[in-house]
Design a protein around this motif. Sequence first.
Motif, PDB file in Angstrom:
ATOM      1  N   ALA A 363     -48.009 -69.007  22.171  1.00 38.67           N
ATOM      2  CA  ALA A 363     -48.147 -69.121  23.627  1.00 38.67           C
ATOM      3  C   ALA A 363     -46.838 -69.577  24.256  1.00 38.67           C
ATOM      4  CB  ALA A 363     -49.277 -70.084  23.977  1.00 38.67           C
ATOM      5  N   ASN A 364     -46.192 -70.566  23.659  1.00 35.08           N
ATOM      6  CA  ASN A 364     -44.925 -71.042  24.209  1.00 35.08           C
ATOM      7  C   ASN A 364     -43.852 -69.972  24.138  1.00 35.08           C
ATOM      8  OD1 ASN A 364     -44.844 -74.022  25.109  1.00 35.08           O
ATOM      9  ND2 ASN A 364     -46.099 -74.095  23.258  1.00 35.08           N
ATOM     10  N   ALA A 365     -43.829 -69.197  23.064  1.00 35.49           N
ATOM     11  CA  ALA A 365     -42.856 -68.108  22.961  1.00 35.49           C
ATOM     12  C   ALA A 365     -43.111 -67.070  24.049  1.00 35.49           C
ATOM     13  CB  ALA A 365     -42.942 -67.460  21.587  1.00 35.49           C
ATOM     14  N   ASP A 366     -44.375 -66.790  24.329  1.00 35.93           N
ATOM     15  CA  ASP A 366     -44.710 -65.787  25.335  1.00 35.93           C
ATOM     16  C   ASP A 366     -44.285 -66.238  26.730  1.00 35.93           C
ATOM     17  OD1 ASP A 366     -45.702 -63.491  26.468  1.00 35.93           O
ATOM     18  OD2 ASP A 366     -47.808 -64.103  26.384  1.00 35.93           O
ATOM     19  N   VAL A 367     -44.564 -67.496  27.084  1.00 32.13           N
ATOM     20  CA  VAL A 367     -44.198 -67.941  28.430  1.00 32.13           C
ATOM     21  C   VAL A 367     -42.686 -68.059  28.574  1.00 32.13           C
ATOM     22  CG1 VAL A 367     -44.446 -70.430  27.983  1.00 32.13           C
ATOM     23  CG2 VAL A 367     -44.752 -69.554  30.281  1.00 32.13           C
ATOM     24  N   LEU A 368     -41.994 -68.482  27.530  1.00 30.15           N
ATOM     25  CA  LEU A 368     -40.535 -68.557  27.604  1.00 30.15           C
ATOM     26  C   LEU A 368     -39.915 -67.172  27.753  1.00 30.15           C
ATOM     27  CD1 LEU A 368     -39.858 -71.346  24.964  1.00 30.15           C
ATOM     28  CD2 LEU A 368     -39.307 -71.451  27.405  1.00 30.15           C
ATOM     29  N   THR A 369     -40.470 -66.191  27.055  1.00 29.69           N
ATOM     30  CA  THR A 369     -39.975 -64.820  27.191  1.00 29.69           C
ATOM     31  C   THR A 369     -40.273 -64.281  28.589  1.00 29.69           C
ATOM     32  OG1 THR A 369     -40.334 -64.425  24.828  1.00 29.69           O
ATOM     33  CG2 THR A 369     -40.061 -62.492  26.226  1.00 29.69           C
ATOM     34  N   ALA A 370     -41.444 -64.635  29.114  1.00 29.44           N
ATOM     35  CA  ALA A 370     -41.797 -64.213  30.474  1.00 29.44           C
ATOM     36  C   ALA A 370     -40.826 -64.806  31.488  1.00 29.44           C
ATOM     37  CB  ALA A 370     -43.225 -64.633  30.797  1.00 29.44           C
ATOM     38  N   ILE A 371     -40.481 -66.080  31.318  1.00 30.98           N
ATOM     39  CA  ILE A 371     -39.513 -66.717  32.218  1.00 30.98           C
ATOM     40  C   ILE A 371     -38.167 -66.017  32.121  1.00 30.98           C
ATOM     41  CG2 ILE A 371     -38.179 -68.842  32.589  1.00 30.98           C
ATOM     42  CD1 ILE A 371     -40.749 -70.379  31.746  1.00 30.98           C
ATOM     43  N   GLU A 372     -37.746 -65.681  30.911  1.00 31.29           N
ATOM     44  CA  GLU A 372     -36.487 -64.962  30.706  1.00 31.29           C
ATOM     45  C   GLU A 372     -36.496 -63.641  31.487  1.00 31.29           C
ATOM     46  OE1 GLU A 372     -32.916 -63.681  28.255  1.00 31.29           O
ATOM     47  OE2 GLU A 372     -33.655 -65.498  29.243  1.00 31.29           O
ATOM     48  N   GLU A 373     -37.604 -62.919  31.417  1.00 32.05           N
ATOM     49  CA  GLU A 373     -37.689 -61.623  32.089  1.00 32.05           C
ATOM     50  C   GLU A 373     -37.772 -61.783  33.607  1.00 32.05           C
ATOM     51  OE1 GLU A 373     -41.138 -59.948  30.293  1.00 32.05           O
ATOM     52  OE2 GLU A 373     -40.215 -59.763  28.314  1.00 32.05           O
ATOM     53  N   LEU A 374     -38.603 -62.724  34.072  1.00 31.53           N
ATOM     54  CA  LEU A 374     -38.814 -62.875  35.511  1.00 31.53           C
ATOM     55  C   LEU A 374     -37.620 -63.496  36.220  1.00 31.53           C
ATOM     56  CD1 LEU A 374     -42.533 -64.084  35.488  1.00 31.53           C
ATOM     57  CD2 LEU A 374     -41.679 -61.830  36.164  1.00 31.53           C
ATOM     58  N   SER A 375     -36.807 -64.253  35.485  1.00 29.40           N
ATOM     59  CA  SER A 375     -35.651 -64.907  36.105  1.00 29.40           C
ATOM     60  C   SER A 375     -34.631 -63.907  36.635  1.00 29.40           C
ATOM     61  CB  SER A 375     -34.980 -65.856  35.098  1.00 29.40           C
ATOM     62  OG  SER A 375     -35.824 -66.955  34.825  1.00 29.40           O
ATOM     63  N   ALA A 395     -36.744 -71.641  17.002  1.00 28.00           N
ATOM     64  CA  ALA A 395     -35.961 -70.466  17.392  1.00 28.00           C
ATOM     65  C   ALA A 395     -36.108 -70.144  18.874  1.00 28.00           C
ATOM     66  CB  ALA A 395     -36.382 -69.255  16.555  1.00 28.00           C
ATOM     67  N   ASP A 396     -37.172 -70.638  19.503  1.00 28.62           N
ATOM     68  CA  ASP A 396     -37.414 -70.352  20.915  1.00 28.62           C
ATOM     69  C   ASP A 396     -36.850 -71.424  21.846  1.00 28.62           C
ATOM     70  OD1 ASP A 396     -38.840 -67.980  20.368  1.00 28.62           O
ATOM     71  OD2 ASP A 396     -40.662 -69.129  19.947  1.00 28.62           O
ATOM     72  N   LEU A 397     -36.401 -72.537  21.293  1.00 27.53           N
ATOM     73  CA  LEU A 397     -35.932 -73.646  22.122  1.00 27.53           C
ATOM     74  C   LEU A 397     -34.747 -73.300  23.028  1.00 27.53           C
ATOM     75  CD1 LEU A 397     -36.296 -76.691  19.710  1.00 27.53           C
ATOM     76  CD2 LEU A 397     -37.455 -76.397  21.910  1.00 27.53           C
ATOM     77  N   PRO A 398     -33.799 -72.457  22.611  1.00 30.67           N
ATOM     78  CA  PRO A 398     -32.670 -72.161  23.507  1.00 30.67           C
ATOM     79  C   PRO A 398     -33.082 -71.641  24.880  1.00 30.67           C
ATOM     80  CG  PRO A 398     -32.142 -71.456  21.287  1.00 30.67           C
ATOM     81  CD  PRO A 398     -33.587 -71.864  21.273  1.00 30.67           C
ATOM     82  N   LEU A 399     -34.214 -70.944  24.957  1.00 31.43           N
ATOM     83  CA  LEU A 399     -34.665 -70.439  26.251  1.00 31.43           C
ATOM     84  C   LEU A 399     -35.075 -71.569  27.190  1.00 31.43           C
ATOM     85  CD1 LEU A 399     -36.732 -67.252  25.268  1.00 31.43           C
ATOM     86  CD2 LEU A 399     -34.484 -67.354  26.367  1.00 31.43           C
ATOM     87  N   MET A 400     -35.469 -72.728  26.634  1.00 30.66           N
ATOM     88  CA  MET A 400     -35.788 -73.876  27.473  1.00 30.66           C
ATOM     89  C   MET A 400     -34.563 -74.285  28.277  1.00 30.66           C
ATOM     90  SD  MET A 400     -39.041 -74.905  26.742  1.00 30.66           S
ATOM     91  CE  MET A 400     -39.060 -76.557  27.363  1.00 30.66           C
ATOM     92  N   GLY A 401     -33.420 -74.339  27.607  1.00 28.47           N
ATOM     93  CA  GLY A 401     -32.198 -74.758  28.271  1.00 28.47           C
ATOM     94  C   GLY A 401     -31.607 -73.692  29.159  1.00 28.47           C
ATOM     95  N   LYS A 402     -31.723 -72.440  28.765  1.00 30.35           N
ATOM     96  CA  LYS A 402     -31.116 -71.357  29.533  1.00 30.35           C
ATOM     97  C   LYS A 402     -31.633 -71.312  30.964  1.00 30.35           C
ATOM     98  CE  LYS A 402     -30.298 -66.364  29.459  1.00 30.35           C
ATOM     99  NZ  LYS A 402     -30.496 -65.100  28.709  1.00 30.35           N
TER     100      LYS A 402
END
Length: 555
Positions: A363-375, A395-402
């Motif tokens: 779930a966290n990977a999905d929402v982080l990927t969604a944020i990446e796309e919607l941003s 492996a998904d943590l870098p998207l938190m900071g990005k």
Amino acid sequence: MLRHHFAAAAVSALALALTASPALADTLIDNVDGITLDEKGEVVRFTGLMFDDEGRVTQLLARKDKRPAKVDYLLDGKGQVLLPGMIDAHVHVMGIGFAALTLDLSDTTSLEDALARIKTFAEENPGRPWILGRGWNQEKWGLGRFPTAAELDSVVSDRPVWLDRADNHAAWANSLAIERAGITVKTADPAGGRIIRDAAGKPQGVFVDRAGDLVTKVIPAPRPKDRDLAFAEFQKALIARGVTAVADMGTSPADWETFRRAGDAGRLQVRIMSYADSIETLELMAGQGPGPWLYEDRLRMGGVKLYLDGALGSRGAALKQPYADEPGTRGLPLLTPAQLRNLMSRAAMDGFQTAVHAIGDAANADVLTAIEELSESYQGDRRWRIEHAQIIDPADLPLMGKHGVIASVQPLHQTSDRLMAEARLGPDRLTGAYPWRSILAAGGRLAFGSDAPVEPADPFAGMAAAISRTDAKGEPFGGWFPQQTVSREVALAGFTKDAAFAGFADGRFGRLAVGERADFIFVDRDPLIASLEELRQTRVLQVWIGGVRVDARGE
């Protein structure tokens, strides 16, 4: 009729207790051991606090600073510790209130204990058409399975019973409740939900996530006077803990109208950053964009709460790999990737904030990927929020900071869930469990809360958990994955300025900065130097909201 008169009298008494005193003009509270944080999170100590007749901070005075020659009101703080009012970044306002008025099973230690409590409650409340309550946890009982309808029937069979699990992601019903809902062996599991069944397919009594909607739709809705009483109980409980502002996660139209009634009547004290329970509620209550701050910055609807998965305890959290203790399941995704992106986009296009419940690593990977796309489409200051963010694949943590994602986490969940998380995940995935320091290191942000009524709305117990990763008994020794602890300053920020930032309330309250609302509390110890045991035992002595003192006991 007597119960109705009692309810009305209780509402009036609580309303009177929480009604503000007349506004003060140019007040100086001197001789305090004041502690707050600057914009960078650095500690600021002061000995005097000045605020005006609008309840806004005008000056913080250090010991060396000259005091004004004349003020309208001068109060002696007697050297007591003064802190910004605590902010809980994730609660369920009406859930807290109704939990105070219904059966509480949160401290039961066994199935037998719970059944005895349920029986006693039913006997003491013969006029209630349904027995409602919450707080049970089969993991805490050491049961090794979910409880059953037959076990509930053994103590209450004459009325329907409906009891929410501690995490609010499963509920336990007796046979009469199941019958009232028309649920049979032929009833299919709804999307995003699961009916716990026996080998023959017969419902056993527990309904996970959206399966619970099959029963809740037949439970009589609370009346407005019931809601007002529950809201008064919420304010009483939070003020007693020193909490002066909250983020309400999942505000329904009826909830919003309850808040508005309190505001119109002058009974709204605790500030509420409201997140609607659906896009439809958001559009109905807030309109075409985040609503204005109402009642002197006490209420605003600025975003929406979305549910992406369930909880670990009921095996509803969506995982990338199967559950270690139930290899046949990976959890219950409540939205498809397309549905999630559509809902987030609908909110973002009108400038609303999204707060997405995500517990499992999938779930966290999905929402982080969604944020990446919607941003790419929705730029600017979005303050994307993930509620809980409990299990994250490193492996998904870098998207938190990005994208500066805010992880709205609840430190007490870690201490309550520790043993259950070990069983659900197995040893290999625990490095990504409740990874608070890793989120900060990746460039993400934290906001702290309680998820009350799931956990107590106790910010000082939350701070102790955040800085130690130990429970109230000091277990485990040295902390559970202590490399994920945070500093005391970060913990204090999480329950003050960073919680305000997470709700777009920075500059209005949270730091006692000049121009902000004078929301502050007096406590009996310094949280930055107290031992863990002392920190957990912190007593709130006074609570001030908008420069007005309210009774810390709610009486």
